[in-house]
Motif scaffolding. Sequence first.
Motif, PDB file in Angstrom:
ATOM      1  N   VAL A 188      -3.243  -6.978  10.564  1.00  0.00           N
ATOM      2  CA  VAL A 188      -2.133  -7.786  11.061  1.00  0.00           C
ATOM      3  C   VAL A 188      -1.727  -7.250  12.433  1.00  0.00           C
ATOM      4  O   VAL A 188      -1.281  -6.115  12.560  1.00  0.00           O
ATOM      5  CB  VAL A 188      -0.921  -7.700  10.107  1.00  0.00           C
ATOM      6  CG1 VAL A 188       0.198  -8.580  10.604  1.00  0.00           C
ATOM      7  CG2 VAL A 188      -1.322  -8.075   8.700  1.00  0.00           C
ATOM      8  N   LYS A 213       3.736 -11.041   5.434  1.00  0.00           N
ATOM      9  CA  LYS A 213       2.313 -10.773   5.206  1.00  0.00           C
ATOM     10  C   LYS A 213       2.120  -9.467   4.454  1.00  0.00           C
ATOM     11  O   LYS A 213       1.263  -9.369   3.571  1.00  0.00           O
ATOM     12  CB  LYS A 213       1.591 -10.687   6.550  1.00  0.00           C
ATOM     13  CG  LYS A 213       1.262 -12.007   7.137  1.00  0.00           C
ATOM     14  CD  LYS A 213       0.084 -11.890   8.092  1.00  0.00           C
ATOM     15  CE  LYS A 213      -0.351 -13.289   8.513  1.00  0.00           C
ATOM     16  NZ  LYS A 213      -0.825 -13.344   9.850  1.00  0.00           N
ATOM     17  N   GLU A 219       2.823  -9.971   0.796  1.00  0.00           N
ATOM     18  CA  GLU A 219       1.713 -10.664   0.111  1.00  0.00           C
ATOM     19  C   GLU A 219       0.555  -9.714  -0.110  1.00  0.00           C
ATOM     20  O   GLU A 219      -0.077  -9.704  -1.148  1.00  0.00           O
ATOM     21  CB  GLU A 219       1.225 -11.839   0.962  1.00  0.00           C
ATOM     22  CG  GLU A 219       2.143 -13.032   0.921  1.00  0.00           C
ATOM     23  CD  GLU A 219       1.816 -14.022   2.031  1.00  0.00           C
ATOM     24  OE1 GLU A 219       2.593 -14.965   2.192  1.00  0.00           O
ATOM     25  OE2 GLU A 219       0.806 -13.827   2.735  1.00  0.00           O
ATOM     26  N   HIS A 220       0.288  -8.900   0.899  1.00  0.00           N
ATOM     27  CA  HIS A 220      -0.870  -8.024   0.840  1.00  0.00           C
ATOM     28  C   HIS A 220      -0.744  -6.985  -0.261  1.00  0.00           C
ATOM     29  O   HIS A 220      -1.686  -6.752  -1.021  1.00  0.00           O
ATOM     30  CB  HIS A 220      -1.030  -7.336   2.207  1.00  0.00           C
ATOM     31  CG  HIS A 220      -2.333  -6.637   2.374  1.00  0.00           C
ATOM     32  ND1 HIS A 220      -3.359  -7.112   3.154  1.00  0.00           N
ATOM     33  CD2 HIS A 220      -2.785  -5.470   1.855  1.00  0.00           C
ATOM     34  CE1 HIS A 220      -4.379  -6.278   3.105  1.00  0.00           C
ATOM     35  NE2 HIS A 220      -4.058  -5.269   2.329  1.00  0.00           N
TER      36      HIS A 220
END
Lengths: 214, 416
Positions: free
Chosen positions: B246, B262, B265-266
Amino acid sequence: MGSAHSVPAEMRELADRTGFTSEQIEHLHRRFKQLSQDQLTIRKENFDSIPDLEFNPIRGKIVHAFFDKRNLRQESDGLADEINFEDFLTIMSYFRPIEMNMDEEQLDRFRKEKLKFLFHMYDSDHDGKITLQEYRNVVEELLSGNPHLEKESARSIADGAMMEAASICVGQMGPDQVYEGITFEDFLKMWQGIDIETKMHVRFLNMETIAHCY
Amino acid sequence: MRCNFRDMEHECVVILPAQHYCEKGCVRREGSEKKYQRKMFEDSFPPAGIVQREEASMEEAIAGHCQGCFNLADVMYFSKKGCEAVAEDEVTQRFSSEELVSWNLLSRTNADLHHVSWQLTIVWVVGILIRYCLLVPFRVYITLFCEQLHRNENVCMSISYRIKCWLSNQVQMICATLGVRCVGGLVHFHNRENKPRGGGICVANHTSPLDVLILASDGCYSLVGQAHGGLLGLIQKSCMQTSQHVLFERSEMKDRHLVRKKIREHIADKAKLPILIFPEGTCINNTSVMMFKKGSFEVGGTIHPVAIKYDPRFADAFWNSTKYSMMTYAFNVMTSWAIVCNVWYLPPMIKEEEEDAVHFANRVKAVIAARGGMSVLPWDGGLKRKKVKESFKEEQQKKYCQIVTENGSVGNRNVC
């Protein structure tokens, strides 16, 4: 290898004049280069990079003092645009503590210099007198952070202080007499007998190491 | 202006040792030859500065004579503090290379070149020959080889997905190890049992992009970081092709929210690689750990702290991005003696229920600093680029006002 950055004779002359040791001068030189970003002179903008200084309510006056030609031991007046390392050291030397081996005359001169530095900080229009307005400016700057304190209160503090100063310097004044301002002689009178040396010094450590440890 | 001052301290010049040394084996003698040994950096204290600051707080220093009263001398206190700040401050020195106790024969770490003795000059010249004529070509050759390997990583599309992932990870680690060798790196890993696993967030102190290379040589991570241009940008682009990383723009507020999303989510997927984040947000010179930004500590999940400490005797690993470009930095690193560093994997930490993110971040920071032998600073690394917020200055002024005006009102005896 390369040549020495400051010739020893120049360094000795600087050391004599400002009272710092050569190792302290080297250390302060590195600090100067850091502030000036490797240039030969410092401008007002270079002081913006010091976070600790931002906290100071009289930050403007302190930065101003570095560029004040009266403090740089020059006969001229006004503000310099930029200062070199010698000037930087000169201003720093105003904050040196007194030394044990100073005699009466040196002590007196030392004290006068510190008070003169302080006087210049108040006297922003360079006319040799601290007027009521200039005094108010300083008090307002110091107290400006408090939202509850109105400008009037800061003003009344300054007025009270000026009256006190007038009574010390001039004695009883008639009703139509106007006190123009505190001159440097009056300023000295105000501080007579009061110990300022402990208030206005920075402890510069002696950089010569004499430690042995095993 | 009649007032009784209390004597604050003794008026004597104090001669103090300017540096504290460790217990064993530090001898420093005055004179033209200064030779001493230093024990491992973990036991050494940072050198003291040129200014000794008073322990007294503003209240004690100013209000010593009379509470609730303004004094002309109060200006002295602030002018003194101002002078101290100009002479030295804790923060700006962290954004430039560490000053070394002893010279490591690299001319870039010797700010004021001056002649000490002809023997030292000879040693220095021999050092230059070794570094530039022997080490550099060797390192450049390995770099080219490594870059070839990295480019061919995406070959073999016909293998099954799982094997391909595993193979890709192995190749990445080999590339990173080679990369570490390119810069002459010698890394000691400690406590490998605490190595970060999938679904966790790995946080470390940041000194240079080499941190990434070093950690990547021992494990695979998903990176979160600032997008760069130039040489570093090219490297980042090529890395993006092989794993999920990212990249964001520091100044974009929108980007920050997206990044947080993000990350959440990761880490929810345990099968994915652990995320590597540097919460300081910028490179610091490895003598202290500055404020950890709370963003990564808010998302939940297990935090795996890692402490990285470089040995400054062999090279200056700090990347001063305001002074050197990536190319210059890479050249400096390649022409140094070596990059010697210690990496400690610390036990995983979880945010407690009543704890807030800032407190948790400080807790992690303290653990990392303690292990690496660095000091802890509450300041924000962002001060490298930005100014201090106005609100901090106002706090100080408010404090002074309280001392002077006694509960917000101006009394009769306001001047002394």
